[in-house]
Design an enzyme around this catalytic site. Structure first.
Site, mmCIF file in Angstrom:
data_model
loop_
_atom_site.group_PDB
_atom_site.id
_atom_site.type_symbol
_atom_site.label_atom_id
_atom_site.label_comp_id
_atom_site.label_asym_id
_atom_site.label_seq_id
_atom_site.Cartn_x
_atom_site.Cartn_y
_atom_site.Cartn_z
ATOM 1 N N TRP A 77 0.774 -1.306 -0.108
ATOM 2 C CA TRP A 77 -0.089 0.183 -0.114
ATOM 3 C C TRP A 77 0.971 1.249 0.001
ATOM 4 C CZ3 TRP A 77 -5.264 0.090 3.014
ATOM 5 C CH2 TRP A 77 -6.001 -1.209 2.194
ATOM 6 N N HIS A 119 12.748 -2.508 -1.470
ATOM 7 C CA HIS A 119 11.893 -1.846 -2.699
ATOM 8 C C HIS A 119 12.530 -1.031 -3.149
ATOM 9 C CE1 HIS A 119 8.708 0.009 -4.552
ATOM 10 N NE2 HIS A 119 7.858 -1.283 -4.437
ATOM 11 N N GLU A 171 11.718 1.843 -4.601
ATOM 12 C CA GLU A 171 11.611 3.044 -3.942
ATOM 13 C C GLU A 171 12.395 3.476 -2.708
ATOM 14 O OE1 GLU A 171 6.949 2.996 -3.880
ATOM 15 O OE2 GLU A 171 7.099 2.890 -5.952
ATOM 16 N N SER A 207 2.943 -3.161 -11.977
ATOM 17 C CA SER A 207 1.667 -2.953 -12.999
ATOM 18 C C SER A 207 0.825 -4.193 -13.183
ATOM 19 C CB SER A 207 2.213 -2.282 -14.349
ATOM 20 O OG SER A 207 2.655 -0.944 -14.066
ATOM 21 N N GLY A 240 1.281 -3.039 -6.184
ATOM 22 C CA GLY A 240 0.999 -1.941 -5.721
ATOM 23 C C GLY A 240 -0.156 -1.159 -5.876
ATOM 24 N N GLY A 241 -0.195 -0.225 -6.863
ATOM 25 C CA GLY A 241 -1.489 0.413 -6.793
ATOM 26 C C GLY A 241 -2.832 -0.327 -6.859
HETATM 27 C C1 PEP Z 1 5.080 -2.011 -6.365
HETATM 28 O O1 PEP Z 1 5.209 -0.828 -5.764
HETATM 29 O O2 PEP Z 1 5.822 -2.875 -5.509
HETATM 30 C C2 PEP Z 1 4.227 -2.151 -7.239
HETATM 31 C C3 PEP Z 1 4.361 -3.405 -8.077
HETATM 32 O O3 PEP Z 1 3.551 -1.156 -7.786
HETATM 33 P P1 PEP Z 1 2.386 -1.274 -8.967
HETATM 34 O O4 PEP Z 1 1.889 -2.655 -8.702
HETATM 35 O O5 PEP Z 1 1.810 -0.085 -8.632
HETATM 36 O O6 PEP Z 1 3.412 -1.117 -10.174
#
Ligand code: PEP
Length: 253
Positions: free
Chosen positions: A14, A100, A102, A215, A236-237
């Site tokens: 999240w 991660h 980020e 994604s 993620g999203g």
């Molecule tokens: C993530 O941040 O681990 C990720 C996979 O993000 P998203 O699914 O939004 O690409």
């Protein structure tokens, strides 16, 4: 070990989204997981740590487990603003994401630090979800396998087992962009990781869960989750909304 015997894991990250009012969405996910057909895999949500305590109530009686998104390498001490793996375990986390992209980008986290964090997660008795993945520049230069092999070697502790460690392959350029690698490219990356895990950890290397992340959406989950050596997803999203996340959970066969 045949791939079908590795129980999938669908994990939601999240990120910095989550206050007490989002509990409604978590409850919807938990309720859906109680109903038939029961999820074939394990289901984990990693919200910001300050809501782990209230969110525990929301998942009670469901198969949904909670996790953290990062931790310090120490158990406790003078580290203002940080949280330890023990603290997250104390309020009900069962797993912690480390490394991660980020965190690697925003906080300059290196493989050495990620490895130390994973060791701290293991010492707390939790599962470390260790993330790795190439940047777009590295991909364009044909460096994907070299980059992720080095990250795997340097970020994964020697004490790792299939029980205490999950590897998440997340191409940096695919995170939050709506872009994904081709199925062939995902298969190649996961095969390379599997081969290296088996070489290093022997037969146990065949049992580590290898997640794909970047994604993942309801529309592509089934195809990605059916690929060889893909044992789940880090989302993620699309994990923030039950209407997106539940179909992804159901896509894991
Ligand atoms: C993530 O941040 O681990 C990720 C996979 O993000 P998203 O699914 O939004 O690409």
């Amino acid at each position: 070990m045949p791939q079908s015997r590795v129980k999938p894991l669908i994990a939601g990250n999240w990120k910095m989204n989550g206050v007490r009012s989002n509990m409604r969405e978590l409850k919807r996910i938990a309720e859906a997981c109680k109903k038939a057909p029961k999820p074939r895999g394990d289901v984990l949500i990693c919200p910001p740590f300050q809501v782990l305590w209230p969110y525990k109530e929301a998942v009670k009686g469901s198969p949904v487990r909670l996790g953290g998104q990062d931790c310090h390498t120490s158990v406790s001490g003078a580290h203002t603003g940080d949280v330890s793996a023990e603290m997250l375990a104390d309020i009900g986390a069962t797993a912690i994401i480390v490394g991660h992209s980020e965190r690697r980008t925003d906080h300059g986290e290196t493989n050495v630090l990620v490895r130390a964090k994973a060791e701290a997660v293991h010492a707390a008795g939790l599962i470390a979800i260790i993330c790795l993945g190439e940047t777009e520049k590295e991909r364009d230069a044909g460096q994907t396998i070299r980059v992720i092999s080095k990250q795997l070697k340097e970020s994964v502790p020697n004490g790792s087992t299939a029980k205490n460690t999950v590897i998440a392959y997340e191409p940096v350029w695919a995170i939050g962009t709506g872009r994904t690698p081709t199925s062939d490219d995902i298969k190649k990356a996961h095969k390379a990781l599997r081969t290296r895990l088996e070489k290093r950890f022997g037969p146990d290397g065949a049992k580590f869960r290898l997640l794909y992340g970047g994604s993942v959406k309801p529309g592509n989950a089934e195809e990605i989750l059916a690929l060889d050596n893909v044992n789940g997803a880090l989302v993620g999203g699309a994990s923030l909304k039950s209407s997106d996340f539940v179909p992804i959970i159901r896509a894991a066969k």
